[in-house]
Write an enzyme that holds these catalytic residues in place. Structure first.
Site, short mmCIF file in Angstrom:
data_model
loop_
_atom_site.label_atom_id
_atom_site.label_comp_id
_atom_site.label_asym_id
_atom_site.label_seq_id
_atom_site.Cartn_x
_atom_site.Cartn_y
_atom_site.Cartn_z
N CYS A 1 0.87 -1.18 0.00
CA CYS A 1 0.00 0.00 0.00
C CYS A 1 0.91 1.22 0.00
O CYS A 1 2.04 1.15 -0.46
CB CYS A 1 -0.94 -0.02 1.20
N GLU A 2 0.46 2.32 0.55
CA GLU A 2 1.28 3.54 0.57
C GLU A 2 2.38 3.46 1.62
O GLU A 2 3.53 3.75 1.35
CB GLU A 2 0.39 4.76 0.80
#
Length: 182
Positions: free
Chosen positions: A142-143
């Site tokens: 993810c981020e």
């Protein structure tokens, strides 16, 4: 079955029905536990959280069942896994993904932005299942590494067997100058 949160620290947060006995008591499960409900146990005796679901038996003894916790690896290890054939699942929002993503990543958002907040993608498991089989080797990013850990946990719970979470997410991926597509 009703579940009680059982935490080995003094900080419970917003868990309802939570109890917090001393750590030395928790290690041996000698503390008083409710007899007709499940108990979630946080074992903080080492640096990694190890969550277990425990239930009491008719004699009041506790039987613990391990909850599946995803393996998290640094981005360099994740890159090696990708080179060895693991497929990359990017669980960021479509907007984040469109700005840039690891080479050959597949985007299935775990959460969507709604107003100033986020909501879980109700079709996440179905969408992942349309791209991957339960035994495929998958690295999940993810981020920053938090959302991918939650997504990894959900996938393991759903029966996926070869899930690896990427610690640090896309931020760490780009900081290590690993290949990306825009």
């Amino acid at each position: 079955m009703e579940t009680t949160a059982f935490n080995t620290t003094s900080r419970i947060g917003n868990w309802s029905s939570a109890i917090s006995p001393p750590l030395q008591t928790c290690g041996s499960f000698k503390c008083q536990l409710p007899t007709r409900r499940g108990v979630i146990v946080a074992d903080l005796r080492n640096s990694n959280f190890r969550w277990r679901k425990a239930t009491t038996t008719s004699r009041g003894n506790v039987a613990a069942e391990a909850v599946k916790i995803p393996t998290s690896v640094p981005v360099r290890v994740a890159r090696e896994l990708a080179q060895a054939g693991y497929r990359y699942l990017d669980v960021r929002t479509p907007d984040e993904f469109s700005i840039g993503h690891p080479t050959r990543a597949i985007n299935v958002p775990y959460m969507y932005r709604v107003g100033s907040g986020m909501v879980k993608n109700p079709s996440f498991l179905r969408q992942v299942s349309s791209h991957f089989r339960k035994h495929d080797e998958i690295i999940i990013g993810c981020e920053s590494g938090q959302m991918s850990f939650m997504a990894s946990t959900d996938l393991l719970t759903a029966g996926f067997t070869a899930i690896t979470d990427i610690a640090g997410g896309y931020v760490a991926w780009t900081e290590n100058e690993l290949p990306v597509e825009e």
